[in-house]
Design a protein around this motif. Sequence first.
Motif, PDB file in Angstrom:
ATOM      1  N   PRO A  47      57.354  24.400  28.847  1.00 17.35           N
ATOM      2  CA  PRO A  47      56.288  24.625  27.861  1.00 17.35           C
ATOM      3  C   PRO A  47      54.901  24.239  28.365  1.00 17.35           C
ATOM      4  CG  PRO A  47      57.493  22.663  27.298  1.00 17.35           C
ATOM      5  CD  PRO A  47      58.189  23.260  28.497  1.00 17.35           C
ATOM      6  N   LYS A  48      54.614  24.593  29.613  1.00 19.47           N
ATOM      7  CA  LYS A  48      53.275  24.334  30.134  1.00 19.47           C
ATOM      8  C   LYS A  48      52.755  25.587  30.820  1.00 19.47           C
ATOM      9  CE  LYS A  48      54.671  22.259  34.528  1.00 19.47           C
ATOM     10  NZ  LYS A  48      54.557  21.097  35.383  1.00 19.47           N
ATOM     11  N   LEU A  49      51.463  25.785  30.682  1.00 17.77           N
ATOM     12  CA  LEU A  49      50.793  26.938  31.253  1.00 17.77           C
ATOM     13  C   LEU A  49      49.870  26.434  32.349  1.00 17.77           C
ATOM     14  CD1 LEU A  49      50.517  30.003  30.851  1.00 17.77           C
ATOM     15  CD2 LEU A  49      48.605  29.536  29.331  1.00 17.77           C
ATOM     16  N   ILE A  50      50.037  26.957  33.542  1.00 18.71           N
ATOM     17  CA  ILE A  50      49.259  26.518  34.698  1.00 18.71           C
ATOM     18  C   ILE A  50      48.316  27.653  35.087  1.00 18.71           C
ATOM     19  CG2 ILE A  50      49.366  25.746  37.096  1.00 18.71           C
ATOM     20  CD1 ILE A  50      52.351  24.905  36.367  1.00 18.71           C
ATOM     21  N   ARG A  51      47.043  27.378  35.029  1.00 18.36           N
ATOM     22  CA  ARG A  51      46.049  28.401  35.385  1.00 18.36           C
ATOM     23  C   ARG A  51      46.065  28.620  36.894  1.00 18.36           C
ATOM     24  NH1 ARG A  51      40.710  28.962  32.057  1.00 18.36           N
ATOM     25  NH2 ARG A  51      40.627  31.189  32.304  1.00 18.36           N
ATOM     26  N   VAL A  52      45.931  29.880  37.305  1.00 16.05           N
ATOM     27  CA  VAL A  52      45.904  30.223  38.728  1.00 16.05           C
ATOM     28  C   VAL A  52      44.626  30.991  39.033  1.00 16.05           C
ATOM     29  CG1 VAL A  52      48.424  30.277  38.933  1.00 16.05           C
ATOM     30  CG2 VAL A  52      47.185  32.390  38.429  1.00 16.05           C
ATOM     31  N   HIS A  53      44.269  31.055  40.315  1.00 19.75           N
ATOM     32  CA  HIS A  53      43.136  31.882  40.732  1.00 19.75           C
ATOM     33  C   HIS A  53      43.536  33.331  40.521  1.00 19.75           C
ATOM     34  CE1 HIS A  53      40.458  28.858  42.441  1.00 19.75           C
ATOM     35  NE2 HIS A  53      41.571  28.198  42.706  1.00 19.75           N
ATOM     36  N   GLN A  54      42.728  34.043  39.769  1.00 20.08           N
ATOM     37  CA  GLN A  54      43.081  35.414  39.390  1.00 20.08           C
ATOM     38  C   GLN A  54      43.155  36.319  40.608  1.00 20.08           C
ATOM     39  OE1 GLN A  54      40.868  37.305  36.300  1.00 20.08           O
ATOM     40  NE2 GLN A  54      40.849  35.488  35.020  1.00 20.08           N
ATOM     41  N   ILE A  55      44.193  37.162  40.586  1.00 16.37           N
ATOM     42  CA  ILE A  55      44.290  38.235  41.564  1.00 16.37           C
ATOM     43  C   ILE A  55      44.619  39.514  40.795  1.00 16.37           C
ATOM     44  CG2 ILE A  55      44.943  36.782  43.521  1.00 16.37           C
ATOM     45  CD1 ILE A  55      47.832  37.790  43.144  1.00 16.37           C
ATOM     46  N   PRO A  56      44.148  40.651  41.271  1.00 18.06           N
ATOM     47  CA  PRO A  56      44.436  41.908  40.573  1.00 18.06           C
ATOM     48  C   PRO A  56      45.928  42.230  40.603  1.00 18.06           C
ATOM     49  CG  PRO A  56      42.854  42.258  42.366  1.00 18.06           C
ATOM     50  CD  PRO A  56      43.311  40.847  42.436  1.00 18.06           C
ATOM     51  N   LYS A  57      46.421  42.791  39.529  1.00 18.53           N
ATOM     52  CA  LYS A  57      47.823  43.205  39.448  1.00 18.53           C
ATOM     53  C   LYS A  57      47.905  44.387  38.503  1.00 18.53           C
ATOM     54  CE  LYS A  57      52.265  42.566  40.178  1.00 18.53           C
ATOM     55  NZ  LYS A  57      52.854  42.998  41.402  1.00 18.53           N
ATOM     56  N   ARG A  58      48.499  45.465  38.967  1.00 19.19           N
ATOM     57  CA  ARG A  58      48.644  46.652  38.121  1.00 19.19           C
ATOM     58  C   ARG A  58      49.580  46.369  36.954  1.00 19.19           C
ATOM     59  NH1 ARG A  58      50.008  51.387  42.264  1.00 19.19           N
ATOM     60  NH2 ARG A  58      48.691  52.770  41.081  1.00 19.19           N
TER      61      ARG A  58
ATOM     62  N   ALA B 240      35.290  34.812  36.290  1.00 17.13           N
ATOM     63  CA  ALA B 240      36.304  35.666  36.893  1.00 17.13           C
ATOM     64  C   ALA B 240      35.986  37.128  36.607  1.00 17.13           C
ATOM     65  CB  ALA B 240      37.684  35.314  36.339  1.00 17.13           C
ATOM     66  N   LEU B 241      36.178  37.950  37.618  1.00 19.94           N
ATOM     67  CA  LEU B 241      35.994  39.385  37.429  1.00 19.94           C
ATOM     68  C   LEU B 241      37.169  39.955  36.652  1.00 19.94           C
ATOM     69  CD1 LEU B 241      34.950  40.428  41.043  1.00 19.94           C
ATOM     70  CD2 LEU B 241      33.484  40.344  39.036  1.00 19.94           C
ATOM     71  N   PRO B 242      36.935  40.950  35.818  1.00 18.98           N
ATOM     72  CA  PRO B 242      38.063  41.623  35.169  1.00 18.98           C
ATOM     73  C   PRO B 242      38.981  42.216  36.234  1.00 18.98           C
ATOM     74  CG  PRO B 242      35.974  42.277  34.173  1.00 18.98           C
ATOM     75  CD  PRO B 242      35.651  41.473  35.395  1.00 18.98           C
ATOM     76  N   GLY B 243      40.267  42.245  35.943  1.00 20.04           N
ATOM     77  CA  GLY B 243      41.267  42.680  36.914  1.00 20.04           C
ATOM     78  C   GLY B 243      41.013  44.050  37.513  1.00 20.04           C
ATOM     79  N   LYS B 244      40.667  45.034  36.673  1.00 15.95           N
ATOM     80  CA  LYS B 244      40.433  46.392  37.187  1.00 15.95           C
ATOM     81  C   LYS B 244      39.259  46.419  38.156  1.00 15.95           C
ATOM     82  CE  LYS B 244      42.219  49.190  33.384  1.00 15.95           C
ATOM     83  NZ  LYS B 244      41.876  50.149  32.335  1.00 15.95           N
ATOM     84  N   LEU B 245      38.182  45.731  37.810  1.00 19.00           N
ATOM     85  CA  LEU B 245      37.010  45.690  38.670  1.00 19.00           C
ATOM     86  C   LEU B 245      37.329  44.975  39.984  1.00 19.00           C
ATOM     87  CD1 LEU B 245      34.024  46.195  39.218  1.00 19.00           C
ATOM     88  CD2 LEU B 245      33.514  44.107  37.934  1.00 19.00           C
ATOM     89  N   ALA B 246      38.041  43.849  39.901  1.00 19.24           N
ATOM     90  CA  ALA B 246      38.403  43.109  41.110  1.00 19.24           C
ATOM     91  C   ALA B 246      39.265  43.960  42.032  1.00 19.24           C
ATOM     92  CB  ALA B 246      39.130  41.818  40.730  1.00 19.24           C
ATOM     93  N   ALA B 247      40.184  44.740  41.460  1.00 15.02           N
ATOM     94  CA  ALA B 247      41.059  45.600  42.268  1.00 15.02           C
ATOM     95  C   ALA B 247      40.239  46.677  42.971  1.00 15.02           C
ATOM     96  CB  ALA B 247      42.135  46.223  41.389  1.00 15.02           C
ATOM     97  N   LYS B 248      39.275  47.279  42.263  1.00  8.98           N
ATOM     98  CA  LYS B 248      38.435  48.322  42.876  1.00  8.98           C
ATOM     99  C   LYS B 248      37.582  47.740  44.003  1.00  8.98           C
ATOM    100  CE  LYS B 248      38.206  51.370  38.899  1.00  8.98           C
ATOM    101  NZ  LYS B 248      37.386  51.933  37.829  1.00  8.98           N
ATOM    102  N   LEU B 249      37.000  46.569  43.769  1.00  7.63           N
ATOM    103  CA  LEU B 249      36.186  45.940  44.804  1.00  7.63           C
ATOM    104  C   LEU B 249      37.033  45.546  46.017  1.00  7.63           C
ATOM    105  CD1 LEU B 249      33.870  43.696  42.584  1.00  7.63           C
ATOM    106  CD2 LEU B 249      33.251  45.798  43.792  1.00  7.63           C
TER     107      LEU B 249
END
Length: 130
Positions: A78-89, A115-124
Amino acid sequence: MPLNLTKIAFGAKSYDDLAGWYEEREGIRLTTRNRPTRHEEVVGGSLFWIINHAIVARSPITAFVKTEDGRWDIVLEPKLIRVHQIPKRAHQGWRYLTEEKAPRDVAEGEDIGDALPGKLAAKLERLGLV
């Protein structure tokens, strides 16, 4: 090395929404029709949550339990661990994620900035700009 799973946090619009699912709960269970074929490798790994086309957090997986109706519960700590965002379809159900491709945890007190939105991060990333 344990194997991990990824899953869309359906209904969550942000990390804060997802964190709200965990508030004051002693156990988190996700029900699925079919147990992953590599379930033994996944216990001890994590379920990585996807929001807006980016992996944003993870929860350690502790067990798989068969329910009375023949489905399977994925039991999470029951714990949520924040991670550095990476794009994922986006995808349906869950997918495997190796430890080498998994994003690293955000350290306590570390500023992750905007953090960049996932779609934008994936395009970049495809353009080689990030």
